[in-house]
Enzyme design. Structure first.
Site, PDB file in Angstrom:
ATOM      1  N   LYS A   1       0.835  -1.208   0.000  1.00 38.16           N
ATOM      2  CA  LYS A   1       0.000   0.000   0.000  1.00 38.16           C
ATOM      3  C   LYS A   1       0.874   1.264   0.000  1.00 38.16           C
ATOM      4  CE  LYS A   1      -3.140   3.000   0.538  1.00 38.16           C
ATOM      5  NZ  LYS A   1      -4.046   3.361  -0.528  1.00 38.16           N
TER       6      LYS A   1
ATOM      7  N   ALA B   1       1.446  16.752 -15.604  1.00 35.61           N
ATOM      8  CA  ALA B   1       2.142  17.799 -14.849  1.00 35.61           C
ATOM      9  C   ALA B   1       1.126  18.817 -14.361  1.00 35.61           C
ATOM     10  CB  ALA B   1       3.174  18.470 -15.743  1.00 35.61           C
TER      11      ALA B   1
ATOM     12  N   CYS C   1      -4.566  11.362   1.131  1.00 34.79           N
ATOM     13  CA  CYS C   1      -3.696  10.182   1.187  1.00 34.79           C
ATOM     14  C   CYS C   1      -2.241  10.481   0.858  1.00 34.79           C
ATOM     15  CB  CYS C   1      -4.214   9.130   0.227  1.00 34.79           C
ATOM     16  SG  CYS C   1      -5.888   8.659   0.612  1.00 34.79           S
TER      17      CYS C   1
HETATM   18  C1  UGA Z   1      -4.763   8.084  -4.202  1.00 41.31           C
HETATM   19  C2  UGA Z   1      -4.401   6.853  -5.059  1.00 41.31           C
HETATM   20  O1  UGA Z   1      -4.590   7.139  -6.440  1.00 41.31           O
HETATM   21  C3  UGA Z   1      -5.251   5.651  -4.672  1.00 41.31           C
HETATM   22  O2  UGA Z   1      -4.820   4.501  -5.382  1.00 41.31           O
HETATM   23  C4  UGA Z   1      -5.091   5.406  -3.165  1.00 41.31           C
HETATM   24  O3  UGA Z   1      -5.904   4.313  -2.754  1.00 41.31           O
HETATM   25  C5  UGA Z   1      -5.492   6.648  -2.417  1.00 41.31           C
HETATM   26  O4  UGA Z   1      -4.663   7.743  -2.805  1.00 41.31           O
HETATM   27  C6  UGA Z   1      -5.343   6.340  -0.948  1.00 41.31           C
HETATM   28  O5  UGA Z   1      -4.239   6.052  -0.499  1.00 41.31           O
HETATM   29  O6  UGA Z   1      -6.364   6.260  -0.251  1.00 41.31           O
HETATM   30  P1  UGA Z   1      -6.623   9.985  -4.345  1.00 41.31           P
HETATM   31  O7  UGA Z   1      -5.828  10.710  -3.321  1.00 41.31           O
HETATM   32  O8  UGA Z   1      -8.082   9.870  -4.165  1.00 41.31           O
HETATM   33  O9  UGA Z   1      -6.084   8.478  -4.519  1.00 41.31           O
HETATM   34  O10 UGA Z   1      -6.434  10.736  -5.728  1.00 41.31           O
HETATM   35  P2  UGA Z   1      -5.527  10.648  -7.049  1.00 41.31           P
HETATM   36  O11 UGA Z   1      -6.427  10.568  -8.203  1.00 41.31           O
HETATM   37  O12 UGA Z   1      -4.489   9.633  -6.949  1.00 41.31           O
HETATM   38  O13 UGA Z   1      -4.882  12.106  -7.054  1.00 41.31           O
HETATM   39  C7  UGA Z   1      -4.024  12.552  -6.009  1.00 41.31           C
HETATM   40  C8  UGA Z   1      -3.424  13.889  -6.363  1.00 41.31           C
HETATM   41  O14 UGA Z   1      -2.470  13.743  -7.399  1.00 41.31           O
HETATM   42  C9  UGA Z   1      -4.424  14.930  -6.848  1.00 41.31           C
HETATM   43  O15 UGA Z   1      -4.140  16.165  -6.239  1.00 41.31           O
HETATM   44  C10 UGA Z   1      -4.173  14.998  -8.346  1.00 41.31           C
HETATM   45  O16 UGA Z   1      -4.486  16.255  -8.893  1.00 41.31           O
HETATM   46  C11 UGA Z   1      -2.687  14.708  -8.415  1.00 41.31           C
HETATM   47  N1  UGA Z   1      -2.257  14.146  -9.716  1.00 41.31           N
HETATM   48  C12 UGA Z   1      -2.653  12.916 -10.113  1.00 41.31           C
HETATM   49  C13 UGA Z   1      -1.378  14.878 -10.520  1.00 41.31           C
HETATM   50  O17 UGA Z   1      -0.976  16.000 -10.178  1.00 41.31           O
HETATM   51  N2  UGA Z   1      -0.962  14.337 -11.701  1.00 41.31           N
HETATM   52  C14 UGA Z   1      -1.359  13.110 -12.126  1.00 41.31           C
HETATM   53  O18 UGA Z   1      -0.920  12.678 -13.222  1.00 41.31           O
HETATM   54  C15 UGA Z   1      -2.223  12.385 -11.313  1.00 41.31           C
END
Ligand code: UGA
Length: 429
Positions: free
Chosen positions: A204, A252, A260
């Site tokens: 995890k 980016a 999380c």
């Molecule tokens: C994340 C993980 O994707 C899940 O697999 C995990 O279960 C979860 O954390 C957790 O540990 O509970 P989450 O925080 O809901 O999920 O959202 P994400 O979609 O992963 O995005 C996280 C952040 O990264 C956001 O601020 C998003 O804008 C940013 N991000 C994501 C980027 O800046 N670039 C990307 O290419 C992808």
């Protein structure tokens, strides 16, 4: 189906607990969700989801007969075969994960003669399973099983992620417990990875760290693109076509936030440090992310000069689209920095209430946020922003400066619409 129907008690009605509970009911199990907040339980009993999560309300409605909600530990445990722990593990002052809510659940378990299995869904440091087992044994509950079954749900797509996961990880001390927890997921088509408890806990943390590393990596590439004239959107596309790398998490932007990533990166950093290991790469991932949120200020200053008295509109507040979650949202840092520079800050978001933001004026529409503003920053890539008639709103701004913090709009079209448009990692005007 009835022979595989199990009784599951879930402790914690947050994102993870609630989505898991509702989805286990959808899989045919009998579920009791227990939380300590009366207003949450009351809302759930009325059939209302206390969080914004697409699809959750429908599943809640559809599975009412298999779902109960309670404040009482005894009622939750009464008939349970499995006790899922899905409570929060926020960072402490030192950056370690705060496990007090986990220990409360363990300590509140009543004396149970039958064999039940405690299953950990909360994100916990490696080694927690062993400590839980010892604590159960010390309480005379050595016959209670323990399994680590981490969740990989992302907010906004949590229901889909639960029902169609890439993998189900089951880390157990005994094969019998692993079989039992794997069987709960029988109706889900996904590989089941069985391993020891410590490895499941690390899977995890390592998965989240790998995703964060990709984001910080592409953000650094973006920053180098800006000084060398390359376009990070094309670069990411080209990199992502390599089958060994794939296209995901290469967008980016102004950095990651959420409930999380920031907390889990700190927890893993601390976990390593507590064991005497200096996790250099992870430290860099965290630091790059902190700096990334602040780079927008320099971009605004290049266009506007000193920001004192300038009016800046933040478009989007939630840490990502599809959620109202403001936890560790880049918008909070951005608003704080802008206010510190003396700017007037106004903000629009279709869902998030902006809790945690002080001194920021709320606008009811994108148009209202932009009217008379000196600059706008896209902080969250809400789909509604793609539908805005930008050419129509540009003249309403005092100066049509638009920083697209998520590279969601087409630079040429935006310049055509009259904007001084700048993305992240793309050639400036
Ligand atoms: C994340 C993980 O994707 C899940 O697999 C995990 O279960 C979860 O954390 C957790 O540990 O509970 P989450 O925080 O809901 O999920 O959202 P994400 O979609 O992963 O995005 C996280 C952040 O990264 C956001 O601020 C998003 O804008 C940013 N991000 C994501 C980027 O800046 N670039 C990307 O290419 C992808």
């Amino acid at each position: 189906m009835s022979e595989s129907k199990q009784r599951i008690a879930i402790f914690g009605a947050g994102y993870v607990g609630l989505v898991s509970g509702v989805c286990y009911a959808e899989l045919g199990h009998d579920v009791v969700v227990r939380d300590i907040l009366p207003e949450k339980i009351e809302a759930l009993e009325r059939g209302e989801a206390p969080i914004y999560e697409p699809g959750l309300g429908d599943l809640l409605e559809r599975n009412r007969e298999r779902l109960r909600f309670t404040l009482e530990v005894g009622e939750a445990i009464e008939d349970a075969d499995f006790v899922y722990i899905a409570v929060g593990t926020p960072p402490t002052y030192s950056g370690d994960a705060d496990l007090s809510a986990v220990w409360t659940v363990i300590d509140e378990l009543p004396e149970i003669a039958r064999r039940i299995v405690v299953v950990m869904k909360s994100t916990v440091p490696v080694g927690t399973g062993g400590r839980v087992r010892d604590r159960l044994a010390a309480r005379g509950l050595g016959h209670v099983g323990y399994v680590s079954n981490p969740e990989f749900l992302a907010e906004g797509t949590a229901v889909r992620d639960f029902m169609h996961p890439d993998r189900i990880v089951v880390g157990a001390f005994s094969a019998e417990d692993a079989d039992a927890v794997a069987a709960l997921h029988r109706r889900i088509e996904a590989p089941v990875l069985r391993c020891d408890v410590a490895s499941a806990e690390m899977i995890k943390l390592a998965s989240n760290a790998a995703l964060m590393a990709r984001i910080s990596f592409i953000n650094e590439i973006a920053n180098v693109c800006e000084v060398t004239g390359a376009d990070v959107v094309k670069v990411a596309e080209g990199v992502g076509l390599d089958r060994r790398l794939g296209p995901h998490f290469l967008r980016a932007g102004i950095g990651f936030g959420g409930s999380c990533f920031p907390k889990d990166s700190l927890a893993l950093k601390q976990l390593a440090a507590n064991s005497g290991y200096h996790f250099q790469l992870l430290n860099a991932v965290i630091e790059v992310n902190e700096l990334q949120k602040r780079r927008v200020i320099a971009k605004l200053q290049r266009h506007l000069g000193p920001l004192r008295g300038k009016s800046v509109a933040l478009l989007g507040l939630a840490f990502k689209p599809g959620t109202d979650d403001m936890r560790e949202a880049p918008s909070i840092v951005l608003a704080g920095r802008l206010l510190a520079e003396g700017a007037d800050v106004r903000a629009w978001d279709p869902v998030a209430d902006g809790s945690g933001l002080h001194g920021v004026e709320r606008a009811q529409s994108v148009e209202a946020a932009l009217a008379g503003a000196d600059a706008a920053v896209i902080v969250t890539e809400w789909p509604a922003l793609a539908a805005v008639d930008w050419a129509a709103v540009a003249p309403a701004m005092r100066t049509p400066v638009l920083i697209d913090g998520r590279n969601m709009l087409d630079p040429a079209a935006m310049r055509e619409a009259g904007f001084r448009y700048e993305g992240i990692g793309r050639a400036a005007e």
